[in-house]
Scaffold this motif. Structure first.
Motif, mmCIF file in Angstrom:
data_model
loop_
_atom_site.group_PDB
_atom_site.id
_atom_site.type_symbol
_atom_site.label_atom_id
_atom_site.label_comp_id
_atom_site.label_asym_id
_atom_site.label_seq_id
_atom_site.Cartn_x
_atom_site.Cartn_y
_atom_site.Cartn_z
ATOM 1 N N GLY A 1 0.816 -1.212 0.000
ATOM 2 C CA GLY A 1 0.000 0.000 0.000
ATOM 3 C C GLY A 1 0.849 1.262 0.000
ATOM 4 O O GLY A 1 0.539 2.236 -0.689
ATOM 5 N N GLU A 2 1.945 1.225 0.781
ATOM 6 C CA GLU A 2 2.836 2.392 0.820
ATOM 7 C C GLU A 2 3.540 2.577 -0.515
ATOM 8 O O GLU A 2 3.741 3.707 -0.973
ATOM 9 N N GLN A 3 3.907 1.461 -1.143
ATOM 10 C CA GLN A 3 4.523 1.561 -2.475
ATOM 11 C C GLN A 3 3.551 2.158 -3.479
ATOM 12 O O GLN A 3 3.936 2.928 -4.366
ATOM 13 N N GLN A 4 2.281 1.806 -3.336
ATOM 14 C CA GLN A 4 1.264 2.361 -4.229
ATOM 15 C C GLN A 4 1.179 3.880 -4.053
ATOM 16 O O GLN A 4 1.097 4.633 -5.021
ATOM 17 N N LEU B 1 -4.816 -3.197 -0.758
ATOM 18 C CA LEU B 1 -4.633 -2.334 0.411
ATOM 19 C C LEU B 1 -5.492 -2.816 1.576
ATOM 20 O O LEU B 1 -6.614 -3.274 1.383
ATOM 21 N N ALA B 2 -4.963 -2.658 2.789
ATOM 22 C CA ALA B 2 -5.762 -2.925 3.989
ATOM 23 C C ALA B 2 -6.934 -1.941 4.018
ATOM 24 O O ALA B 2 -6.825 -0.826 3.503
ATOM 25 N N PRO B 3 -8.073 -2.357 4.631
ATOM 26 C CA PRO B 3 -9.274 -1.513 4.600
ATOM 27 C C PRO B 3 -9.035 -0.061 5.027
ATOM 28 O O PRO B 3 -9.556 0.864 4.400
ATOM 29 N N ARG B 4 -8.232 0.160 6.052
ATOM 30 C CA ARG B 4 -8.001 1.530 6.501
ATOM 31 C C ARG B 4 -7.240 2.335 5.446
ATOM 32 O O ARG B 4 -7.507 3.510 5.213
ATOM 33 N N LEU B 5 -6.281 1.657 4.780
ATOM 34 C CA LEU B 5 -5.525 2.346 3.725
ATOM 35 C C LEU B 5 -6.393 2.624 2.497
ATOM 36 O O LEU B 5 -6.141 3.589 1.769
ATOM 37 N N VAL B 6 -7.408 1.770 2.271
ATOM 38 C CA VAL B 6 -8.335 2.044 1.160
ATOM 39 C C VAL B 6 -9.036 3.375 1.403
ATOM 40 O O VAL B 6 -9.165 4.203 0.498
ATOM 41 N N GLU B 7 -9.459 3.607 2.644
ATOM 42 C CA GLU B 7 -10.110 4.891 2.966
ATOM 43 C C GLU B 7 -9.134 6.054 2.829
ATOM 44 O O GLU B 7 -9.496 7.119 2.320
ATOM 45 N N ASP B 8 -7.893 5.857 3.275
ATOM 46 C CA ASP B 8 -6.887 6.913 3.119
ATOM 47 C C ASP B 8 -6.652 7.221 1.642
ATOM 48 O O ASP B 8 -6.510 8.385 1.253
ATOM 49 N N MET B 9 -6.608 6.160 0.839
ATOM 50 C CA MET B 9 -6.378 6.348 -0.594
ATOM 51 C C MET B 9 -7.533 7.137 -1.211
ATOM 52 O O MET B 9 -7.314 8.089 -1.972
ATOM 53 N N ALA B 10 -8.761 6.760 -0.867
ATOM 54 C CA ALA B 10 -9.924 7.483 -1.418
ATOM 55 C C ALA B 10 -9.867 8.951 -1.006
ATOM 56 O O ALA B 10 -10.097 9.852 -1.829
ATOM 57 N N ALA B 11 -9.523 9.209 0.254
ATOM 58 C CA ALA B 11 -9.444 10.602 0.720
ATOM 59 C C ALA B 11 -8.364 11.366 -0.037
ATOM 60 O O ALA B 11 -8.564 12.523 -0.433
ATOM 61 N N ALA B 12 -7.220 10.705 -0.262
ATOM 62 C CA ALA B 12 -6.134 11.375 -0.983
ATOM 63 C C ALA B 12 -6.557 11.698 -2.421
ATOM 64 O O ALA B 12 -6.277 12.787 -2.933
#
Ligand code: ATP
Length: 238
Positions: free
Chosen positions: A142-145, A169-180
């Motif tokens: 996820g961080e590499q993404q 991505l882990a579920p929490r990172l999916v939300e971070d990605m959407a927010a970004a």
């Protein structure tokens, strides 16, 4: 009508060797929009992004970005016009640090495009800021993404094509990605996001294009997509 500030693709065909994979894909992305490119495995999402960038052999009735015909252009010339691409396999430099990966993506500012520095990108992706000195290869998928996206943004593009940014991505990172990605839209960037995950697309997209069998099967708003059982079935039946 070519959209002077956006991307317009009409009748896009593409081939791997002798095999024709795309058969007339049509889609458009307006300035400041997030558009989802949906479809099941093998529908042709990745090939569509690669064909737009000139990375596979293709032909089209129209392939216009910001008013220019990109059909005859090689990939580097298309990127230089301010169209960024983040492939599914990320392709960060695993031996280089986060900072060095970002420097590798640096290009001059473009008039009218959001302008990025490492500091601004660390506000967007705080995880990266905590890992500036670490090699890319030591980070999670996820961080590499996030690093791959940040490196593309260092080129100050007008629009970015993203291949499955939430995959793995882990579920929490999916939300971070959407927010970004929604922050990027607020900054004025346009995004075309290839995605299999309809729920992720719903968080983001203004409109969607659905591919099936290498052609555009549906184009409309997310609400229209949800109201069309045939399209939903084409997407969800596995
Ligand atoms: P995925 O979610 O698996 O990435 P996709 O919608 O992005 O699916 P593509 O990767 O564009 O689909 O693949 C479309 C079709 O092209 C598939 O039938 C696939 O087998 C074929 N294909 C993809 N890459 C190649 C290649 N390098 N050589 C030959 N055929 C390919």
């Amino acid at each position: 009508e070519p959209d002077a500030d956006g991307l317009r693709v009409d009748g896009l065909n593409a081939w791997y060797g002798q095999a024709q994979i795309l058969h007339g894909v049509s889609l458009d992305v307006g300035p400041g929009e997030i558009i989802a490119l949906l479809g099941r495995n093998g529908a042709g999402k990745t090939t569509t992004l690669r064909a737009i960038m000139g990375l596979v052999r293709r032909s089209a009735r129209q392939l216009a970005f910001r008013g220019a015909d990109i059909g005859p252009m090689p990939p580097f010339a298309i990127a230089r016009r301010g169209l960024g691409y983040v492939p599914e396999d990320r392709r960060i430099f695993t031996d280089l640090t986060v900072d060095e990966n970002l420097e590798a993506g640096r290009q001059p500012p473009r008039p009218g495009a959001p302008q990025w520095t490492p500091e601004r990108l660390f506000e967007l992706f705080p995880n990266l800021g905590r890992m500036r000195g670490r090699p890319g290869g030591a980070m999670s998928g996820g961080e590499q993404q996030m690093l791959a996206i940040a490196r593309t943004l260092m080129g100050n593009p007008y629009m970015v094509l993203l291949d499955e940014p939430a995959e793995g991505l882990a579920p929490r990172l999916v939300e971070d990605m959407a927010a970004a990605l929604l922050t990027l839209k607020r900054e004025g960037l346009s995004l075309l996001v290839a995605e299999q995950n309809l729920n992720f697309a719903r968080l983001l997209a203004d409109r969607a294009h659905v591919l099936a069998g290498g052609a555009t099967h549906f184009s409309g708003t997310m609400a229209e997509l949800d109201a069309d059982p045939a399209v939903r079935d084409a997407l969800l039946a596995v």
